[in-house]
Write an enzyme that holds these catalytic residues in place. Structure first.
Site, short mmCIF file in Angstrom:
data_model
loop_
_atom_site.label_atom_id
_atom_site.label_comp_id
_atom_site.label_asym_id
_atom_site.label_seq_id
_atom_site.Cartn_x
_atom_site.Cartn_y
_atom_site.Cartn_z
N LYS A 131 18.37 -9.07 1.76
CA LYS A 131 19.50 -8.31 1.23
C LYS A 131 20.50 -8.02 2.36
O LYS A 131 20.59 -8.82 3.30
CB LYS A 131 19.01 -7.05 0.51
CG LYS A 131 17.92 -7.40 -0.53
CD LYS A 131 17.58 -6.29 -1.46
CE LYS A 131 16.52 -6.79 -2.44
NZ LYS A 131 16.18 -5.81 -3.46
N GLU A 167 12.15 -10.84 -11.85
CA GLU A 167 12.16 -9.56 -11.15
C GLU A 167 12.57 -8.47 -12.14
O GLU A 167 13.77 -8.29 -12.40
CB GLU A 167 13.17 -9.57 -10.00
CG GLU A 167 12.89 -10.59 -8.94
CD GLU A 167 13.58 -10.25 -7.63
OE1 GLU A 167 12.88 -10.10 -6.64
OE2 GLU A 167 14.82 -10.09 -7.62
N HIS A 214 20.88 -12.62 -8.76
CA HIS A 214 20.03 -11.48 -8.44
C HIS A 214 20.52 -10.25 -9.21
O HIS A 214 21.73 -10.08 -9.42
CB HIS A 214 20.07 -11.20 -6.92
CG HIS A 214 19.01 -10.23 -6.51
ND1 HIS A 214 19.16 -8.87 -6.65
CD2 HIS A 214 17.76 -10.43 -5.99
CE1 HIS A 214 18.05 -8.27 -6.22
NE2 HIS A 214 17.19 -9.19 -5.82
N ASN A 271 13.83 -11.98 0.67
CA ASN A 271 15.25 -11.67 0.48
C ASN A 271 15.58 -10.44 1.32
O ASN A 271 15.21 -9.33 0.97
CB ASN A 271 15.50 -11.40 -1.02
CG ASN A 271 16.91 -10.91 -1.29
OD1 ASN A 271 17.78 -10.98 -0.42
ND2 ASN A 271 17.14 -10.41 -2.50
N GLY A 312 12.59 -2.24 -5.55
CA GLY A 312 12.84 -1.18 -4.57
C GLY A 312 12.40 0.20 -5.04
O GLY A 312 12.77 1.21 -4.46
N SER A 333 8.81 -4.85 -5.56
CA SER A 333 7.83 -4.01 -4.85
C SER A 333 6.56 -4.76 -4.48
O SER A 333 5.46 -4.19 -4.52
CB SER A 333 7.52 -2.74 -5.66
OG SER A 333 8.70 -1.97 -5.84
N GLU A 374 21.00 -7.33 -8.38
CA GLU A 374 22.00 -6.51 -7.68
C GLU A 374 23.39 -7.13 -7.80
O GLU A 374 24.40 -6.43 -7.77
CB GLU A 374 21.57 -6.34 -6.21
CG GLU A 374 20.39 -5.36 -6.13
CD GLU A 374 19.42 -5.62 -5.00
OE1 GLU A 374 19.77 -6.33 -4.04
OE2 GLU A 374 18.28 -5.11 -5.08
P1 13P Z 1 11.68 -5.09 -3.29
O1 13P Z 1 10.57 -6.01 -2.86
O2 13P Z 1 12.25 -4.27 -2.19
O3 13P Z 1 11.29 -4.30 -4.50
O4 13P Z 1 12.90 -6.04 -3.76
C1 13P Z 1 12.67 -7.06 -4.66
C2 13P Z 1 13.87 -7.94 -4.72
O5 13P Z 1 14.89 -7.56 -5.25
C3 13P Z 1 13.80 -9.25 -4.09
O6 13P Z 1 14.87 -10.04 -4.44
#
Ligand code: 13P
Length: 261
Positions: free
Chosen positions: A13, A173, A103, A11, A179, A219, A105
């Site tokens: 983003k 997740e 997601h 992803n 992150g 992560s 976010e």
């Molecule tokens: P990270 O791997 O940067 O922690 O992000 C995970 C994520 O949100 C994937 O959709």
């Protein structure tokens, strides 16, 4: 991992314009080719921003790349006066196979609740896309409700009330691990994925539960991926930051090499 083909999903983003996207996909496919990656044994999919998808699709098509293509979101509507929205129909037309839904976010910054996520899941099914339904608890929810309650509730809410349920993927997740560099332990990830599978079995039957891939995200890096995928409950990973680096992401995709060691 039972008989389910592991899925390594990147992803991106809101990173990389269409030119940077082409460069990364080229580098990724060369790196995997050099390593003799077998896409039938481990599926690898990238989820670029919308504005990159046409460029990436053209490249994948011209060079006959075996990488898969996903999108990060879709509209719950099919067409019409919904300024700024992207229909699932447009995505299918661009050979997009997967679409992220819910997601954290989007739940957090775009106020998407279970009803919107259920409607987007329905839109994905209508357009022949495979929704990757993202679920996970915040640190506060972890403390008040424990680890599995929220992911199970979000999973069942997204899957409720569909006439035709097609193929779907669940991505667990934990919000506190995204992150942040804080990673759930392999045991924690496996336990929650196992609980989600039990809930799927109770709700949709054992056959659906056994054929559905449940991923871990948060992560994930090349040096910790093997721990997660050693469990038969975890069928792949959804990777954010580390998917922006071709070497690192291909290292994740080649996790079987680490497991074999
Ligand atoms: P990270 O791997 O940067 O922690 O992000 C995970 C994520 O949100 C994937 O959709």
């Amino acid at each position: 991992m039972a008989n389910r083909v592991p899925l390594i999903a990147g992803n991106w983003k809101m990173n990389l314009d269409h030119q940077q996207a082409i460069a990364l996909v080229q580098k990724l496919s060369w790196t995997l080719k050099d390593a003799d990656h077998d896409y039938k044994t481990t599926e690898v999919v990238v989820f670029p921003p919308f504005t990159d998808i046409r460029s990436v699709q053209t490249l994948m098509d011209a060079d006959k790349l075996e990488l898969g293509l996903g999108a990060q979101d879709l509209s719950k509507f099919d067409s019409g006066a919904y300024t700024g929205e992207i229909s699932g129909a447009f995505l299918s037309k661009l050979d997009v196979k997967y679409v992220l839904v819910g997601h954290s976010e989007r739940r957090q910054y775009h106020s998407e609740g279970d009803d919107v996520i259920q409607a987007k899941t329905a839109a994905a099914f209508r357009h022949g896309l495979v929704p990757v339904i993202c679920v996970g608890e915040t640190l506060e929810e972890l403390e008040t409700e424990g680890q599995s309650a929220v992911p199970i509730r979000q999973t069942l809410a997204a899957l409720a009330g569909h006439d035709n349920i097609g193929e779907f993927v669940i991505a667990y997740e934990p919000v506190w691990a995204i992150g942040t560099g804080k990673v759930a332990t392999a045991e924690e990830a496996a336990a929650v994925c196992g609980k989600i599978r039990e809930a799927l079995a109770a709700e949709l039957g054992e056959a659906v539960a056994q054929s559905t891939r449940i991923l871990y995200g948060g992560s994930v890096k090349a040096n910790n991926v093997a721990g997660f995928l050693r469990s038969t409950e975890v069928d792949g990973v959804l990777v954010g930051g580390a998917s922006l680096d071709a070497e690192e992401f291909s290292g994740i995709a080649r996790f079987l090499k680490h497991i074999a060691l």
